[in-house]
Motif scaffolding. Sequence first.
Motif, mmCIF file in Angstrom:
data_model
loop_
_atom_site.group_PDB
_atom_site.id
_atom_site.type_symbol
_atom_site.label_atom_id
_atom_site.label_comp_id
_atom_site.label_asym_id
_atom_site.label_seq_id
_atom_site.Cartn_x
_atom_site.Cartn_y
_atom_site.Cartn_z
ATOM 1 N N LEU A 141 -1.836 73.685 -56.632
ATOM 2 C CA LEU A 141 -1.311 72.320 -56.674
ATOM 3 C C LEU A 141 -0.839 71.889 -58.063
ATOM 4 C CD1 LEU A 141 -0.647 69.707 -55.254
ATOM 5 C CD2 LEU A 141 -3.054 69.029 -55.437
ATOM 6 N N PRO A 142 -1.561 72.197 -59.146
ATOM 7 C CA PRO A 142 -1.056 71.787 -60.468
ATOM 8 C C PRO A 142 0.348 72.310 -60.751
ATOM 9 C CG PRO A 142 -3.353 72.416 -60.637
ATOM 10 C CD PRO A 142 -2.923 72.787 -59.243
ATOM 11 N N ASN A 198 2.454 61.757 -59.867
ATOM 12 C CA ASN A 198 1.530 61.061 -60.769
ATOM 13 C C ASN A 198 0.281 60.583 -60.030
ATOM 14 O OD1 ASN A 198 3.249 61.368 -62.981
ATOM 15 N ND2 ASN A 198 4.279 59.413 -62.623
ATOM 16 N N VAL A 199 0.470 60.069 -58.825
ATOM 17 C CA VAL A 199 -0.667 59.605 -58.033
ATOM 18 C C VAL A 199 -1.600 60.768 -57.704
ATOM 19 C CG1 VAL A 199 -1.367 58.628 -55.807
ATOM 20 C CG2 VAL A 199 0.559 57.632 -57.049
ATOM 21 N N VAL A 200 -1.021 61.883 -57.287
ATOM 22 C CA VAL A 200 -1.841 63.048 -56.927
ATOM 23 C C VAL A 200 -2.570 63.582 -58.156
ATOM 24 C CG1 VAL A 200 -1.804 65.402 -56.010
ATOM 25 C CG2 VAL A 200 -0.386 63.628 -54.955
ATOM 26 N N GLU A 201 -1.911 63.586 -59.296
ATOM 27 C CA GLU A 201 -2.573 64.032 -60.532
ATOM 28 C C GLU A 201 -3.785 63.155 -60.841
ATOM 29 O OE1 GLU A 201 1.209 66.011 -62.945
ATOM 30 O OE2 GLU A 201 0.770 63.876 -63.144
ATOM 31 N N ASN A 202 -3.638 61.855 -60.692
ATOM 32 C CA ASN A 202 -4.769 60.948 -60.922
ATOM 33 C C ASN A 202 -5.884 61.182 -59.910
ATOM 34 O OD1 ASN A 202 -3.518 59.690 -63.096
ATOM 35 N ND2 ASN A 202 -2.566 58.116 -61.833
ATOM 36 N N MET A 203 -5.493 61.516 -58.685
ATOM 37 C CA MET A 203 -6.487 61.773 -57.655
ATOM 38 C C MET A 203 -7.278 63.044 -57.937
ATOM 39 S SD MET A 203 -4.211 60.778 -54.313
ATOM 40 C CE MET A 203 -5.257 61.726 -53.205
ATOM 41 N N ILE A 204 -6.625 64.048 -58.516
ATOM 42 C CA ILE A 204 -7.324 65.296 -58.863
ATOM 43 C C ILE A 204 -8.472 64.990 -59.816
ATOM 44 C CG2 ILE A 204 -7.105 67.489 -60.111
ATOM 45 C CD1 ILE A 204 -4.283 67.731 -58.958
ATOM 46 N N VAL A 205 -8.213 64.119 -60.784
ATOM 47 C CA VAL A 205 -9.247 63.722 -61.739
ATOM 48 C C VAL A 205 -10.321 62.885 -61.033
ATOM 49 C CG1 VAL A 205 -9.725 62.421 -63.846
ATOM 50 C CG2 VAL A 205 -7.635 63.795 -63.671
ATOM 51 N N LYS A 206 -9.885 61.967 -60.209
ATOM 52 C CA LYS A 206 -10.814 61.059 -59.524
ATOM 53 C C LYS A 206 -11.787 61.792 -58.609
ATOM 54 C CE LYS A 206 -9.063 57.339 -57.609
ATOM 55 N NZ LYS A 206 -8.451 56.418 -56.616
ATOM 56 N N TYR A 207 -11.268 62.776 -57.877
ATOM 57 C CA TYR A 207 -12.096 63.451 -56.877
ATOM 58 C C TYR A 207 -12.740 64.742 -57.383
ATOM 59 C CZ TYR A 207 -9.878 60.199 -53.636
ATOM 60 O OH TYR A 207 -9.448 59.051 -53.019
ATOM 61 N N ALA A 208 -12.530 65.058 -58.639
ATOM 62 C CA ALA A 208 -13.104 66.301 -59.170
ATOM 63 C C ALA A 208 -14.631 66.236 -59.183
ATOM 64 C CB ALA A 208 -12.566 66.533 -60.578
#
Length: 208
Positions: A141-142, A198-208
């Motif tokens: 995904l990244p 950008n939203v998905v990138e923020n979600m990766i951090v949020k749900y890590a």
Amino acid sequence: MVLKKGKEVTFFDLLESQAEIAVRAAETFSSMVNDLNDVQTHMEALHSIENEGDEVIHRLQNKLSATFITPLDHEDLSEISHLLDDVTDCIEAVGARIVMYKLKERPPELKVFAANILAVTKVSADAVNELSNNFHRSKTLPDVLVRIHTLENDNDVVYRAALTKLFDEATDPISVMKWKEVYDRVEYAVDKCESLANVVENMIVKYA
């Protein structure tokens, strides 16, 4: 993705359907660009696709309202859904302006824009398709998200060059206005895909 009646449809099914609808809109716009002698037929197809997208986003928003516990935060699901809908709406708006303004030319930039929109919607669909399977741990995904940013940057270059050429070479101010609106809405569509990344990138951090 075809949403089958009678089957329990998940939020991920709905998002994937929206992403697929955006790709179909981009494909139809590409067909329009390559066949400006029959824009009305392609516009009718675009309008039908856009209506289909509206039905899916309303279905997702209604499901959100009726669901207390969701697989992702309500605001994330809602934002991704709205961005995907915006992409389809922007593509439909580009086609509508070509029809309204009776544009019969096919400048080379228009074909590049069509290819860019198709490419970025396909990669955006790849990103959405990863959300249902531990996306925050995904190894691929990244790179998909980087690809979206790269495509948006590439489109920016084409957009600025197209505007420069338009202002430098066009002699009819009405023609300049018409083509600028077309180019602007192409840019909006691609920008919405980057906003999705950008939203998905923020979600990766949020749900890590």
